[in-house]
Write a protein that holds these residues in place. Structure first.
Motif, mmCIF file in Angstrom:
data_model
loop_
_atom_site.group_PDB
_atom_site.id
_atom_site.type_symbol
_atom_site.label_atom_id
_atom_site.label_comp_id
_atom_site.label_asym_id
_atom_site.label_seq_id
_atom_site.Cartn_x
_atom_site.Cartn_y
_atom_site.Cartn_z
ATOM 1 N N PRO A 1 0.825 -1.210 0.000
ATOM 2 C CA PRO A 1 0.000 0.000 0.000
ATOM 3 C C PRO A 1 0.860 1.263 0.000
ATOM 4 N N SER A 2 0.556 2.175 -0.912
ATOM 5 C CA SER A 2 1.353 3.394 -1.027
ATOM 6 C C SER A 2 0.618 4.380 -1.921
ATOM 7 N N GLU A 3 0.561 5.653 -1.510
ATOM 8 C CA GLU A 3 -0.031 6.668 -2.370
ATOM 9 C C GLU A 3 0.819 6.882 -3.614
ATOM 10 N N LEU B 1 2.846 0.626 20.021
ATOM 11 C CA LEU B 1 3.846 0.347 18.993
ATOM 12 C C LEU B 1 3.243 -0.008 17.644
ATOM 13 N N ALA B 2 1.923 -0.119 17.566
ATOM 14 C CA ALA B 2 1.284 -0.547 16.322
ATOM 15 C C ALA B 2 1.504 0.472 15.211
ATOM 16 N N MET B 3 1.716 -0.048 13.991
ATOM 17 C CA MET B 3 1.838 0.779 12.797
ATOM 18 C C MET B 3 1.053 0.124 11.668
ATOM 19 N N GLY B 4 0.488 0.933 10.800
ATOM 20 C CA GLY B 4 -0.164 0.405 9.615
ATOM 21 C C GLY B 4 0.856 0.002 8.572
ATOM 22 N N ARG B 5 0.427 -0.804 7.616
ATOM 23 C CA ARG B 5 1.364 -1.306 6.606
ATOM 24 C C ARG B 5 1.949 -0.178 5.767
ATOM 25 N N ALA B 6 1.099 0.767 5.365
ATOM 26 C CA ALA B 6 1.591 1.858 4.524
ATOM 27 C C ALA B 6 2.671 2.655 5.242
ATOM 28 N N ASP B 7 2.456 2.945 6.529
ATOM 29 C CA ASP B 7 3.458 3.684 7.293
ATOM 30 C C ASP B 7 4.740 2.871 7.457
ATOM 31 N N TYR C 1 5.989 0.584 5.435
ATOM 32 C CA TYR C 1 6.741 0.568 4.185
ATOM 33 C C TYR C 1 7.325 1.945 3.868
ATOM 34 N N ALA C 2 6.551 2.996 4.121
ATOM 35 C CA ALA C 2 7.020 4.342 3.800
ATOM 36 C C ALA C 2 8.225 4.745 4.639
ATOM 37 N N SER C 3 8.284 4.265 5.873
ATOM 38 C CA SER C 3 9.386 4.632 6.779
ATOM 39 C C SER C 3 10.492 3.589 6.816
ATOM 40 N N PHE C 4 10.420 2.591 5.931
ATOM 41 C CA PHE C 4 11.428 1.518 5.848
ATOM 42 C C PHE C 4 11.487 0.669 7.123
ATOM 43 N N GLU C 5 10.350 0.607 7.809
ATOM 44 C CA GLU C 5 10.256 -0.218 9.006
ATOM 45 C C GLU C 5 10.108 -1.693 8.658
ATOM 46 N N SER C 6 9.531 -1.985 7.493
ATOM 47 C CA SER C 6 9.280 -3.374 7.125
ATOM 48 C C SER C 6 9.526 -3.566 5.642
ATOM 49 N N SER C 7 9.854 -4.788 5.259
ATOM 50 C CA SER C 7 9.998 -5.147 3.852
ATOM 51 C C SER C 7 9.876 -6.658 3.717
ATOM 52 N N LEU C 8 9.668 -7.115 2.502
ATOM 53 C CA LEU C 8 9.455 -8.544 2.244
ATOM 54 C C LEU C 8 10.809 -9.237 2.113
ATOM 55 N N THR C 9 11.334 -9.683 3.243
ATOM 56 C CA THR C 9 12.722 -10.122 3.306
ATOM 57 C C THR C 9 12.922 -11.632 3.202
ATOM 58 N N HIS C 10 11.857 -12.416 3.328
ATOM 59 C CA HIS C 10 12.047 -13.868 3.402
ATOM 60 C C HIS C 10 10.978 -14.580 2.594
ATOM 61 N N ALA C 11 11.408 -15.503 1.746
ATOM 62 C CA ALA C 11 10.490 -16.278 0.915
ATOM 63 C C ALA C 11 10.270 -17.662 1.514
ATOM 64 N N MET C 12 9.029 -18.121 1.473
ATOM 65 C CA MET C 12 8.661 -19.448 1.957
ATOM 66 C C MET C 12 7.598 -20.020 1.003
ATOM 67 N N THR C 13 6.879 -21.046 1.451
ATOM 68 C CA THR C 13 5.931 -21.723 0.560
ATOM 69 C C THR C 13 4.623 -21.999 1.281
ATOM 70 N N PHE C 14 3.513 -21.553 0.696
ATOM 71 C CA PHE C 14 2.190 -21.924 1.202
ATOM 72 C C PHE C 14 1.907 -23.373 0.830
ATOM 73 N N GLN C 15 1.533 -24.184 1.854
ATOM 74 C CA GLN C 15 1.184 -25.585 1.609
ATOM 75 C C GLN C 15 -0.220 -25.930 2.090
ATOM 76 N N GLY C 16 -0.880 -25.009 2.776
ATOM 77 C CA GLY C 16 -2.225 -25.286 3.256
ATOM 78 C C GLY C 16 -2.861 -24.033 3.818
ATOM 79 N N VAL C 17 -4.176 -24.095 4.047
ATOM 80 C CA VAL C 17 -4.891 -22.936 4.589
ATOM 81 C C VAL C 17 -6.130 -23.407 5.338
ATOM 82 N N GLU C 18 -6.433 -22.761 6.447
ATOM 83 C CA GLU C 18 -7.685 -22.957 7.166
ATOM 84 C C GLU C 18 -8.633 -21.831 6.773
ATOM 85 N N LEU C 19 -9.851 -22.184 6.381
ATOM 86 C CA LEU C 19 -10.822 -21.211 5.903
ATOM 87 C C LEU C 19 -11.983 -21.078 6.884
ATOM 88 N N ASP C 20 -12.549 -19.875 6.958
ATOM 89 C CA ASP C 20 -13.741 -19.694 7.785
ATOM 90 C C ASP C 20 -14.986 -20.044 6.978
#
Length: 492
Positions: free
Chosen positions: A304-306, A388-394, A396-415
Motif C-alpha cells: 500500500p502506497s499513495e 507500537l502498532a503501525m499500519g502497513r503503509a506507514d 513501508y514508507a518509513s522503511f520499518e518493514s519489507s518482504l525479506t524472506h520467501a517461503m511456501t504456502f502448503q495449506g490454509v484454514e478457511l472460515d
C-alpha cells in the motif's frame, strides 16, 4: 539562563523516579534483562489457541529443506514449488532439487549482469548511486522467484544427489567475499580499459575472460555443475515416466529401494519400480520430470502506497539477474487478491511461493515457541508500556518493514465465508526449526507483514491477469519505497 546540560540531567532523573514507582516497569525490566525481549513478550495463553489443522492442505509436501547459513530462501521456496510436479510425475512422497546447482549459475549470471551494468555505466564515477548499488548488491545471495525460473529455463535443474551441498553453499559468506572482490577488481579493470580507448566490443571481450575466473572460483567452492548425469529413483505405481526407463525389481522391495518403501506402503510383497535414465542433461531432466512451465506464473504483491498505487505493474530497476531473461514484473494489488489466488492454487493441490517480513513478532530460537506467527501472541505494548502498532503503509514508507524472506504456502484454514484464518507455511530452515519445519501464520499477520504470492496464471483472477499481460511495467528505483518494501537488496 539555566545550563542545558543540567536541565537534561534533571529531566532524566525525573524519568528515573517515575519508572521506579510503577511495579509493571520493574517486572518488565526484570523479565527482559533476564530472558530478552521476545521471550518476555510471549503470551502463552494466546499461543496455544493456534492449531496445526487446515481445511485445505497438500498431503504430499516432501521433506523440509534447509538453506543453512545462506540467503537462498527464494531459491529453496521456488524449488519447493517446482518439486511438487516432480513428486507427482515420479509418484513419490519426497524429492529435492540441487540448490548448489542453482546457486552456481545464479552467481555466474549475477557476475555477468553486474559487469554488463558496469560497461553500460562506464562513463560514470564509482560513487554514482546506480553504479554503487550494482557494486554493493551485485553478488549477494538474495533474489526473487523470477531469478529461479530464469535459471531453470536457461540451465535446467538436477536432483540434489547430482550436485550436493558443499561447505560454501551451506555458508556462503567466505565465497561471497572473494566473488565480490573479483567483480570489484574487474570493474576497475574495465574502467581502465575504457580510459585507454577500448570500445564496448573490447570491454565485452574482456568481460568474457573475467567470467572464466568467476566460473573457476565457483567450481572450487561449489564443485563443477554436471553437464550430464545418471538419474535413478524408486518410483510409485502411478509414476508418469516412459516405460522404457522403468525397471521392475522383484524380491525385497526395501533392498531394491522400491516404491513401496518410498511411499510408505505396508504391502512388502509387491515388486518395486525404478526409473533409470542415463546420461541425461539438466534441461532434459526439466522436460521429462518437471511437468510445469517455469515461465507460467504471476508475481503478485500488496504494497500500500499513495506513490505506488494498487492496480499497477512495477519493475525494480537494476534487479534482474539473468541477461535476456524474463524481467521482474510485480503486480500491486489489494491483499485479498493474494488470498484468493493462493487459496485457488492450494485447492488445486499446487503450492505457491510467498514472501513476508519474518523478523516481525517472531521469537526465533525460543524452544517454547510453537511455530506461530500471529499479531496477538506477543504483547510488546504491555511489555514496554507504549503503543507500537503501525499500519502497513506507514511501515513501508518509513522503511520499518519489507518482504525479506520467501517461503511456501502448503495449506490454509478457511472460515465459513471461505476467507483465510491461518496458513500452513513450509520454511527452509530444516525440520528441527519452528514446528517440524513449518509455521502457522495467521491471516491477519500475513496481511500486516506479508505481501507477496507467486501463483501459476490459472489461479490469478482474470482482471489481474489482464493487467499483468497488458498493463505495462513502471520502472522504479531499487532504493525507492516500493523497491525496499519488495525486498530489493534485502531478501538474503
Amino acid at each position: 539562563m539555566p545550563d542545558k546540560r543540567n536541565v537534561e540531567v534533571a529531566w532524566s532523573d525525573d524519568q528515573h523516579a517515575a519508572f521506579a514507582k510503577k511495579r509493571g516497569n520493574r517486572v518488565a525490566r526484570n523479565a527482559v534483562t533476564t530472558m530478552g525481549v521476545n521471550k518476555a513478550a510471549v503470551d502463552p495463553t494466546r499461543m496455544r489457541t493456534y492449531h496445526d489443522t487446515y481445511s485445505v492442505s497438500r498431503k504430499r509436501t516432501g521433506e523440509v529443506t534447509n538453506q543453512r547459513h545462506s540467503g537462498r530462501c527464494w531459491m529453496f521456496s521456488a524449488m519447493n514449488v517446482l518439486r511438487a510436479s516432480a513428486m507427482e510425475t515420479l509418484d513419490v512422497d519426497t524429492f529435492e532439487f540441487s540448490q548448489a546447482y542453482g546457486m552456481f549459475y545464479d552467481k555466474l549470471e549475477k557476475a555477468n549482469m553486474a559487469l554488463e551494468r558496469v560497461i553500460d555505466m562506464i562513463d560514470r564515477p564509482f560513487d554514482d548511486r546506480e553504479l554503487a548499488f550494482v557494486l554493493d548488491n551485485g553478488m549477494g545471495d538474495g533474489g526473487f522467484y523470477p531469478f529461479a525460473m530464469n535459471l531453470v529455463l536457461k540451465w535446467g535443474i538436477v536432483p540434489k544427489d547430482a550436485m550436493p551441498e558443499t561447505a560454501s553453499s551451506k555458508d556462503s559468506s567466505q565465497m561471497n567475499v572473494w566473488l565480490q572482490r573479483l567483480v570489484h577488481k574487474d570493474a576497475c579493470e574495465l574502467k581502465r580499459l575504457h580510459e585507454t580507448g577500448a570500445d564496448t566490443d573490447a570491454l565485452r571481450e574482456a568481460k568474457a575472460d573475467m567470467l572464466k575466473d568467476i566460473w573457476r572460483v565457483l567450481a572450487i567452492c561449489l564443485g563443477e555443475p554436471p553437464r550430464t548425469f545418471d538419474f535413478e529413483c524408486a518410483v510409485g505405481p502411478d509414476a508418469k515416466v516412459p516405460e522404457d526407463l522403468l525397471i521392475v525389481q522383484e524380491g525385497n522391495p526395501d533392498k531394491a529401494g522400491a516404491a513401496s518403501e518410498v511411499k510408505g506402503k505396508d504391502d512388502k510383497d509387491k515388486p518395486g519400480r525404478l526409473v533409470r535414465d542415463r546420461g541425461i542433461t539438466p534441461l532434459q531432466f526439466l522436460e521429462r520430470y518437471v511437468k510445469v512451465d517455469p515461465a507460467d506464473y504471476v508475481e503478485l504483491v500488496s504494497i500500500p502506497s499513495e506513490r505506488y498505487p494498487f492496480g499497477q505493474v512495477y519493475h525494480p530497476l537494476l534487479t534482474d539477474s539473468v541477461t535476456g531473461g524474463r524481467q521482474i514484473h510485480m503486480v500491486n494489488v489489494e491483499p485479498e487478491v493474494l488470498d484468493r489466488a493462493a487459496i485457488a492454487s492450494l485447492k488445486a493441490g499446487v503450492p505457491c511461493e510467498i514472501a513476508c517480513d519474518v523478523s516481525k513478532e517472531f521469537p526465533r530460537g525460543d524452544e517454547t515457541f510453537g511455530g506461530v506467527l500471529a499479531t496477538d501472541t506477543m504483547d510488546f505494548d504491555s511489555l514496554f508500556g507504549t503503543e507500537l502498532a503501525m499500519g502497513r503503509a506507514d511501515m513501508y514508507a518509513s522503511f520499518e518493514s519489507s518482504l525479506t524472506h520467501a517461503m511456501t504456502f502448503q495449506g490454509v484454514e478457511l472460515d465459513d465465508e471461505g476467507a483465510p484464518v491461518a496458513w500452513r507455511v513450509e520454511n527452509s530452515w530444516g525440520k528441527d526449526a519452528c514446528k517440524d519445519g513449518y509455521l502457522i501464520v495467521s491471516a491477519d499477520w500475513f496481511h500486516l507483514y506479508g505481501g507477496e504470492v507467486v501463483c501459476r496464471r490459472e489461479f490469478v483472477p482474470t482482471e489481474v491477469l489482464e493487467l499483468s499481460d497488458t498493463g505495462g511495467a513502471i520502472d522504479v528505483e531499487p532504493w525507492s519505497g516500493f523497491g525496499c518494501a519488495a525486498g530489493v537488496g534485502r531478501r538474503d
